[in-house]
Every structure is written in structure tokens, then in C-alpha cells.
Design an enzyme around this catalytic site. Structure first.
Site, PDB file in Angstrom:
ATOM      1  CG  ASP A  48      36.529  11.668 -11.592  1.00  0.00           C
ATOM      2  OD1 ASP A  48      35.680  11.335 -12.445  1.00  0.00           O
ATOM      3  OD2 ASP A  48      37.733  11.763 -11.855  1.00  0.00           O
TER       4      ASP A  48
ATOM      5  CD  GLU B 152      45.228  16.541 -10.316  1.00  0.00           C
ATOM      6  OE1 GLU B 152      46.005  15.779 -10.923  1.00  0.00           O
ATOM      7  OE2 GLU B 152      44.596  17.450 -10.884  1.00  0.00           O
TER       8      GLU B 152
HETATM    9  C1  GLP Z   1      40.055  13.868 -15.946  1.00  0.00           C
HETATM   10  C2  GLP Z   1      39.347  12.695 -15.285  1.00  0.00           C
HETATM   11  C3  GLP Z   1      40.177  11.443 -15.386  1.00  0.00           C
HETATM   12  C4  GLP Z   1      40.605  11.211 -16.814  1.00  0.00           C
HETATM   13  C5  GLP Z   1      41.431  12.394 -17.287  1.00  0.00           C
HETATM   14  C6  GLP Z   1      41.964  12.238 -18.686  1.00  0.00           C
HETATM   15  O1  GLP Z   1      41.064  14.362 -15.168  1.00  0.00           O
HETATM   16  N1  GLP Z   1      39.072  12.955 -13.912  1.00  0.00           N
HETATM   17  O2  GLP Z   1      39.420  10.331 -14.897  1.00  0.00           O
HETATM   18  O3  GLP Z   1      41.351  10.035 -16.900  1.00  0.00           O
HETATM   19  O4  GLP Z   1      40.585  13.529 -17.232  1.00  0.00           O
HETATM   20  O5  GLP Z   1      41.026  12.663 -19.617  1.00  0.00           O
HETATM   21  P1  GLP Z   1      41.182  12.446 -21.177  1.00  0.00           P
HETATM   22  O6  GLP Z   1      40.826  11.032 -21.422  1.00  0.00           O
HETATM   23  O7  GLP Z   1      40.187  13.387 -21.787  1.00  0.00           O
HETATM   24  O8  GLP Z   1      42.577  12.759 -21.546  1.00  0.00           O
END
Ligand code: GLP
Length: 261
Positions: free
Chosen positions: A67, A143
Site C-alpha cells: 500500500d 479497513e
Molecule cells: C498501516 C499499514 C499496515 C500495517 C499497520 C500497522 O496501517 N498500512 O500494513 O500493518 O500500519 O503498523 P504498525 O506495525 O506500525 O503497528
């Protein structure tokens, strides 16, 4: 679905990196699906170490990221292009033309999304998709409410995700509201899924994903539908699992099991 629980984040990251490295060593032109966020940082660090110290070779590897934020150019320090370059690509011997990350600045998102899907197919599909999880249970930026058959497209971020991600931006108003993301259906087509989660703020999402119903309200729950999905958790992220003893029993006994595939 396999659940692996580690006492420490570093152990979890090393174990996950070994799975990825084994795939690359077995198939040097492997196609990797990559994720951003703080969770896979330890895994990327370990892959970089393996590249430098154990000659793990990325020269024939192709990557597809999950993404990108809409509106952020590749040079923006919070863009996922920048993240990947800083934390992985600039430290390994990957060919720039083999790197794919959704564009956050294309003038035609519809055409770009279609091209991204086609490009994954042309490259033979994703061998292993690394995933994190949002505190609302999302994978990539799928989401709650995302179709479980969805493909690469634009998504509006939930308020919870915007709040979570505010820590990376100077103020909340700067957090992009839209993202371009692989769909749940796109992710499910990868041959192997590897989801990593760390910290107590992921414990509920992880319990919902593993022990709740398959539901668009927690898109990570689709790992239950995949024939080869593994979850790598640290102690805190595993904190709300009702069947934790059972997963730990299986994890302990696994090395002695006869190979079935
Ligand atoms: C964002 C990304 C996700 C990721 C999530 C969690 O939303 N699009 O792919 O899994 O963050 O991030 P973190 O690992 O910093 O908690």
C-alpha cells in the site's frame, strides 16, 4: 493457520526473517509481498544482516508492496516508498526495476490499480506476503467493511487508523485520509501469508483474527481461509488469545512432526 509465539520482538523478527530467507534460497527469483509499519522493521533488519553476513542474494527477487498513502510523493519521509528504501532496499542488492510500490501520486488511480494487479500476475504471483495488522484488525489498508474479495483500489482510512498513524506526522491534519492498497482478495492469492504482530495494542485484533469469525470487520481474519498462513506474535500481542496454551503446545511439538508437504 499456524501461530508462533515468541517472548521477545527480536526473536519473532528473526524467526520470520528465516522463513523469508529460506524461500529466497530455495527460489532465487522469488516474488515477495512487503509491508510497512514499525512491526516488520526487525524482520527487514535481519534480512539486511543476512544479506551482508550470509550473502542472502536479492538480485533476482521481485517485490510488491501492499500500500501507499494517496498524495505523498516517493520522497516524502512518511511515504511508504521512502520507508522501504530507507529500511530495506538501499541496504540490499535488489534491482530497482524489480521493486513495485503502489503510486500515491498517479493521475489515474483506476488504471494504476489494474496495472498493479496485472503486474503481480505477470511476475507469477506472490510467493510470500508479509503482513502487519492494524489495531482495528486491518491488513494492508483494508479497513473494517472491506470486501473479502476486494482487489487493489483506493480506501478511506478509518478514524482509528488515522489516530494510530498520527504519531508519524507532525499533526493529525497531515495524516492522509486515503490510501491505495492491495485488496483482501489480492492478498489471499499469495502462496504463503506471514503476519507479524507486536505489542499489547495488537492483542485484541490478533484474538479477533485468530479466534473470532471470518469477517470484513477484522480483515486479518481471512488468514483462517488461507491454506498456508502463519502468525508470528510476541508475548504481548498474544496476550488475549484464549487458546494460547494449545498454540504453544503445537509450536513445541512441531519440530518432531513428520513432513506432510
Ligand atoms: C498501516 C499499514 C499496515 C500495517 C499497520 C500497522 O496501517 N498500512 O500494513 O500493518 O500500519 O503498523 P504498525 O506495525 O506500525 O503497528
Amino acid at each position: 493457520m499456524e501461530v508462533f509465539i515468541y517472548q521477545k520482538y527480536a526473536e519473532m523478527s528473526q524467526a520470520a526473517a528465516k522463513v523469508v530467507a529460506d524461500i529466497i534460497n530455495l527460489k532465487p527469483d522469488a516474488v515477495l509481498g512487503l509491508a510497512t509499519g514499525s512491526t516488520p522493521l526487525g524482520l527487514y533488519k535481519e534480512l539486511v544482516r543476512m544479506h551482508k553476513e550470509e550473502t542472502l542474494d536479492f538480485s533476482h527477487v521481485t517485490t510488491f508492496n501492499l500500500d501507499e498513502y494517496v498524495g505523498l510523493p516517493p520522497g516524502h519521509t512518511q511515504s511508504y516508498h521512502y520507508f522501504m528504501h530507507e529500511n530495506l532496499f538501499k541496504h540490499i542488492n535488489i534491482e530497482p526495476q524489480n521493486i513495485h510500490i503502489p503510486s500515491g501520486t498517479t493521475s489515474n488511480y483506476k488504471a494504476f490499480c489494474q496495472w498493479y494487479e496485472q503486474r503481480i500476475e505477470q511476475c507469477g504471483g506472490i510467493d510470500v506476503q508479509i503482513l502487519g495488522i492494524g489495531s482495528d484488525g486491518h491488513i494492508a489498508f483494508n479497513e473494517p467493511g472491506s470486501s473479502l474479495g476486494s482487489r487493489t483500489r483506493i480506501k478511506t482510512l478509518s478514524k482509528e487508523t488515522i489516530d494510530d498513524n498520527t504519531r508519524f506526522f507532525k499533526k493529525k491534519e497531515n495524516v492522509p485520509i486515503y490510501a491505495i492498497t492491495m485488496g483482501v482478495g489480492t492478498v489471499l492469492e499469495a502462496r504463503k501469508l506471514l503476519l507479524l504482530a507486536s505489542g499489547a495494542n495488537k492483542a485484541k485484533a490478533i484474538a479477533d483474527a485468530i479466534e473470532g469469525p471470518v469477517s470484513c470487520m477484522c480483515t486479518a481474519s481471512v488468514l483462517q481461509l488461507h491454506p498456508d498462513s502463519s502468525l508470528f506474535l510476541d508475548n504481548e500481542a498474544a496476550g488475549k488469545l484464549k487458546m494460547r496454551d494449545y498454540y504453544e503446545w503445537i509450536q513445541a511439538k512441531k519440530p518432531g512432526a513428520p513432513a506432510s508437504s
